[in-house]
Design a protein around this motif. Structure first.
Motif, PDB file in Angstrom:
ATOM      1  N   ALA A 266     -41.446  24.832 -29.315  1.00 56.52           N
ATOM      2  CA  ALA A 266     -39.974  24.737 -28.666  1.00 56.52           C
ATOM      3  C   ALA A 266     -39.638  23.174 -28.698  1.00 56.52           C
ATOM      4  N   ILE A 267     -38.400  22.816 -29.297  1.00 53.06           N
ATOM      5  CA  ILE A 267     -38.225  21.632 -29.614  1.00 53.06           C
ATOM      6  C   ILE A 267     -36.778  21.167 -28.640  1.00 53.06           C
ATOM      7  N   ASP A 268     -37.047  20.129 -27.980  1.00 52.59           N
ATOM      8  CA  ASP A 268     -36.088  19.527 -26.932  1.00 52.59           C
ATOM      9  C   ASP A 268     -34.954  18.800 -27.894  1.00 52.59           C
ATOM     10  N   TYR A 269     -33.952  19.255 -28.124  1.00 50.77           N
ATOM     11  CA  TYR A 269     -32.994  18.507 -28.862  1.00 50.77           C
ATOM     12  C   TYR A 269     -32.434  17.334 -28.463  1.00 50.77           C
ATOM     13  N   THR A 270     -32.626  17.213 -27.064  1.00 50.44           N
ATOM     14  CA  THR A 270     -31.988  15.900 -26.242  1.00 50.44           C
ATOM     15  C   THR A 270     -33.037  14.956 -26.486  1.00 50.44           C
ATOM     16  N   LYS A 271     -34.340  15.090 -26.979  1.00 52.29           N
ATOM     17  CA  LYS A 271     -35.296  14.200 -27.142  1.00 52.29           C
ATOM     18  C   LYS A 271     -35.825  14.071 -28.750  1.00 52.29           C
TER      19      LYS A 271
ATOM     20  N   ALA B 246     -42.887  37.219 -38.115  1.00 53.94           N
ATOM     21  CA  ALA B 246     -42.758  36.100 -38.405  1.00 53.94           C
ATOM     22  C   ALA B 246     -44.387  35.649 -38.063  1.00 53.94           C
ATOM     23  N   SER B 247     -44.836  34.581 -39.049  1.00 57.04           N
ATOM     24  CA  SER B 247     -45.832  33.936 -39.000  1.00 57.04           C
ATOM     25  C   SER B 247     -45.895  32.845 -37.897  1.00 57.04           C
ATOM     26  N   ARG B 248     -44.705  32.103 -37.873  1.00 56.44           N
ATOM     27  CA  ARG B 248     -44.402  31.064 -37.024  1.00 56.44           C
ATOM     28  C   ARG B 248     -42.854  31.008 -36.435  1.00 56.44           C
ATOM     29  N   VAL B 249     -42.647  30.714 -35.227  1.00 56.88           N
ATOM     30  CA  VAL B 249     -41.124  30.784 -34.703  1.00 56.88           C
ATOM     31  C   VAL B 249     -41.023  29.282 -34.166  1.00 56.88           C
ATOM     32  N   ALA B 250     -39.993  28.506 -34.330  1.00 56.55           N
ATOM     33  CA  ALA B 250     -39.981  27.288 -33.899  1.00 56.55           C
ATOM     34  C   ALA B 250     -38.294  27.338 -33.120  1.00 56.55           C
ATOM     35  N   ALA B 251     -37.980  26.818 -32.371  1.00 53.74           N
ATOM     36  CA  ALA B 251     -36.689  26.987 -31.687  1.00 53.74           C
ATOM     37  C   ALA B 251     -36.202  25.748 -30.855  1.00 53.74           C
ATOM     38  N   THR B 252     -34.925  25.466 -30.940  1.00 52.52           N
ATOM     39  CA  THR B 252     -34.115  24.286 -30.227  1.00 52.52           C
ATOM     40  C   THR B 252     -33.447  24.687 -28.705  1.00 52.52           C
ATOM     41  N   ALA B 253     -33.689  23.733 -27.699  1.00 54.71           N
ATOM     42  CA  ALA B 253     -32.936  24.044 -26.793  1.00 54.71           C
ATOM     43  C   ALA B 253     -33.049  22.919 -25.874  1.00 54.71           C
ATOM     44  N   SER B 254     -32.368  22.550 -24.869  1.00 54.10           N
ATOM     45  CA  SER B 254     -32.346  21.479 -23.924  1.00 54.10           C
ATOM     46  C   SER B 254     -33.601  21.602 -23.155  1.00 54.10           C
ATOM     47  N   THR B 255     -33.866  20.417 -22.508  1.00 51.36           N
ATOM     48  CA  THR B 255     -35.006  20.284 -21.691  1.00 51.36           C
ATOM     49  C   THR B 255     -35.446  21.449 -20.673  1.00 51.36           C
ATOM     50  N   THR B 256     -34.446  22.014 -20.093  1.00 47.20           N
ATOM     51  CA  THR B 256     -34.661  22.867 -19.027  1.00 47.20           C
ATOM     52  C   THR B 256     -35.108  24.240 -19.616  1.00 47.20           C
ATOM     53  N   LYS B 257     -34.617  24.450 -20.517  1.00 46.68           N
ATOM     54  CA  LYS B 257     -34.773  26.002 -21.397  1.00 46.68           C
ATOM     55  C   LYS B 257     -35.887  26.032 -22.420  1.00 46.68           C
ATOM     56  N   LEU B 258     -36.950  25.294 -22.336  1.00 48.75           N
ATOM     57  CA  LEU B 258     -37.879  25.175 -23.177  1.00 48.75           C
ATOM     58  C   LEU B 258     -38.945  26.327 -22.818  1.00 48.75           C
ATOM     59  N   GLU B 259     -38.968  26.381 -21.555  1.00 47.03           N
ATOM     60  CA  GLU B 259     -40.089  27.541 -21.297  1.00 47.03           C
ATOM     61  C   GLU B 259     -39.620  28.750 -21.600  1.00 47.03           C
ATOM     62  N   LEU B 260     -38.164  29.252 -21.587  1.00 43.88           N
ATOM     63  CA  LEU B 260     -37.496  30.171 -21.757  1.00 43.88           C
ATOM     64  C   LEU B 260     -37.916  30.678 -23.300  1.00 43.88           C
ATOM     65  N   LEU B 261     -37.672  29.510 -24.220  1.00 44.70           N
ATOM     66  CA  LEU B 261     -38.128  29.769 -25.466  1.00 44.70           C
ATOM     67  C   LEU B 261     -39.368  30.248 -25.589  1.00 44.70           C
ATOM     68  N   LYS B 262     -40.386  29.595 -25.148  1.00 44.17           N
ATOM     69  CA  LYS B 262     -41.859  29.995 -25.292  1.00 44.17           C
ATOM     70  C   LYS B 262     -42.011  31.491 -24.909  1.00 44.17           C
ATOM     71  N   SER B 263     -41.433  31.798 -23.795  1.00 44.02           N
ATOM     72  CA  SER B 263     -41.591  33.329 -23.051  1.00 44.02           C
ATOM     73  C   SER B 263     -41.180  34.230 -24.054  1.00 44.02           C
ATOM     74  N   LEU B 264     -40.137  33.680 -24.893  1.00 35.83           N
ATOM     75  CA  LEU B 264     -39.434  34.821 -25.892  1.00 35.83           C
ATOM     76  C   LEU B 264     -40.437  35.106 -26.844  1.00 35.83           C
ATOM     77  N   GLY B 265     -41.269  34.180 -27.345  1.00 35.04           N
ATOM     78  CA  GLY B 265     -42.124  34.235 -28.606  1.00 35.04           C
ATOM     79  C   GLY B 265     -41.973  32.753 -29.239  1.00 35.04           C
ATOM     80  N   ALA B 266     -41.331  31.904 -28.907  1.00 32.97           N
ATOM     81  CA  ALA B 266     -41.589  30.492 -29.726  1.00 32.97           C
ATOM     82  C   ALA B 266     -42.700  30.020 -29.763  1.00 32.97           C
ATOM     83  N   ASP B 267     -43.332  29.701 -30.822  1.00 35.43           N
ATOM     84  CA  ASP B 267     -44.547  28.912 -31.099  1.00 35.43           C
ATOM     85  C   ASP B 267     -44.298  27.328 -30.895  1.00 35.43           C
TER      86      ASP B 267
END
Length: 375
Positions: A265-270, A242-263
């Protein structure tokens, strides 16, 4: 499928045998808990035992006629689950292997099945639940050509999750599986980590393939911290290019998304992801928001839908269990490019299956809910 079928930095050193990384506490842990057992017994189809298995000796261990397992005799909530110490060891067919189960994992399909959501195509009751398994081959059928006694394997034991899945699942001391549905356990993973992968990683992989995803394409993953979503991020980034990966999660899980490779990380609560100006080649919807997902897909793009209503260009599929798909992904797991994500509340012990189901059904699990060790 995430809603029906499946669920700090994740570096290679975080996943050591017998220890589990907790994104919440940023530490390795395993918490003992206790549960109450219940029992219900309506009319059910009898289970069969293969007499030829009794007394088989493999690596100094005899295979008994009966085994310990979790079982339910009728459809319903977690109260229908009961622990049974005298369930027949399942009969071995020519194309199958008998596995001594070391670990199992739960997926949303497990509780949907228990609730009777697809009872018209289900196998007969009583049911030993569980699709994901990791363990050791202790007996092989006459038509098995590759696997042998003593092999450490993992896989999803039912080829089609919704169409006559196995009556004897993985939440037991023993289970039987067709050879073609299994792969060798990645050498760097313990049984608990391996058990958390099969159905989710196969769903992630097959969805990306069906969407025509490939190098240079962009993707938005809805539900990036779940069992399937966390693997979609990793496969898209490290396997499919992938050239770019975006992903949604709640606030406390955003760092996890980044550590997995998300360029991104979108906080769906905000934030409302459907209001993004950016469009994506593929949207992988693991949470049931296809009506919104179609607003951020490029013209000619695809929306992979695991649950909820489908809106064009969205499509839904039922994953096919395939050991060759796992074997293809093993090098990425063994290199550490793709890592299992286990829920920090686990692993749950074999006596904690009711608690594990209850946690999964909250919809707040991170990664996969694993049962280990078994028994």
């Amino acid at each position: 499928m995430e809603a029906l079928l499946s669920s700090s930095s994740c570096t290679t050193t975080l996943f050591k045998p017998h220890k589990y990384f907790s994104p919440k506490s940023k530490s390795f842990n395993s918490k003992p808990k206790s549960i109450a057992l219940t029992n219900q017994s309506p009319k059910c189809a009898p289970m069969k035992v293969a007499k030829s298995q009794v007394g088989t000796v493999v690596s100094g261990e005899s295979v008994p006629a009966k085994m310990k397992a979790w079982i339910y005799d009728s459809y319903g909530d977690v109260s229908v689950l009961r622990f049974d110490e005298s369930v027949p060891v399942p009969a071995l067919q020519d194309d199958q292997v008998l596995i001594k189960v070391a670990a199992a994992a739960l997926n949303p399909v497990d509780f949907k099945r228990r609730l009777g959501k697809f009872k018209a195509t289900d196998s007969p009751l009583p049911t030993v639940p569980g699709y994901d398994v990791a363990g050791i081959v202790i007996k092989v059928g006459s038509k098995v050509t590759t696997l042998k006694e003593g092999d450490e394997v993992y896989g999803d034991i039912s080829e089609k999750a919704l169409d006559n899945p196995k009556q004897y699942g993985s939440l037991a001391e023993y289970t039987v599986v067709e050879e073609k549905l299994l792969a060798s356990k990645p050498k760097n993973l313990d049984f608990a980590q391996a058990a958390g992968l099969p159905l989710a990683i196969e769903t992630a992989n097959e969805g990306l393939e069906r969407a025509g995803f490939g190098p240079g394409k962009s993707i938005l993953v809805l539900g990036g911290a779940g069992g399937v979503g966390s693997l979609v991020i990793q496969l898209a980034k490290h396997v499919f290019g992938a050239s770019r990966v975006a992903a949604t999660a709640s606030t406390t899980k955003l760092e996890l998304l980044k550590s997995l490779g998300a360029d991104l990380a979108i906080d769906y609560t905000k934030e409302n992801f459907e209001e993004l100006s950016e469009k994506f080649d593929v949207v992988y919807d693991a949470v049931g928001q296809c009506d919104k997902a179609v607003k951020v897909v490029k013209e000619g793009g695809k929306v992979v839908v695991l649950t909820g209503a489908v809106t064009e260009p969205g499509f839904r599929f039922v994953v096919t269990s395939d050991g060759s798909a796992l074997a293809k992904l093993n090098p990425f797991l063994e290199s550490g490019k793709v890592k299992p994500v286990l829920d920090p509340k686990g692993p749950f012990g074999f006596s904690q299956v009711v608690e594990a189901f209850s946690h999964l059904e909250t919809g707040r699990a991170i990664g996969k809910v694993v049962i280990s060790p078994i028994p």
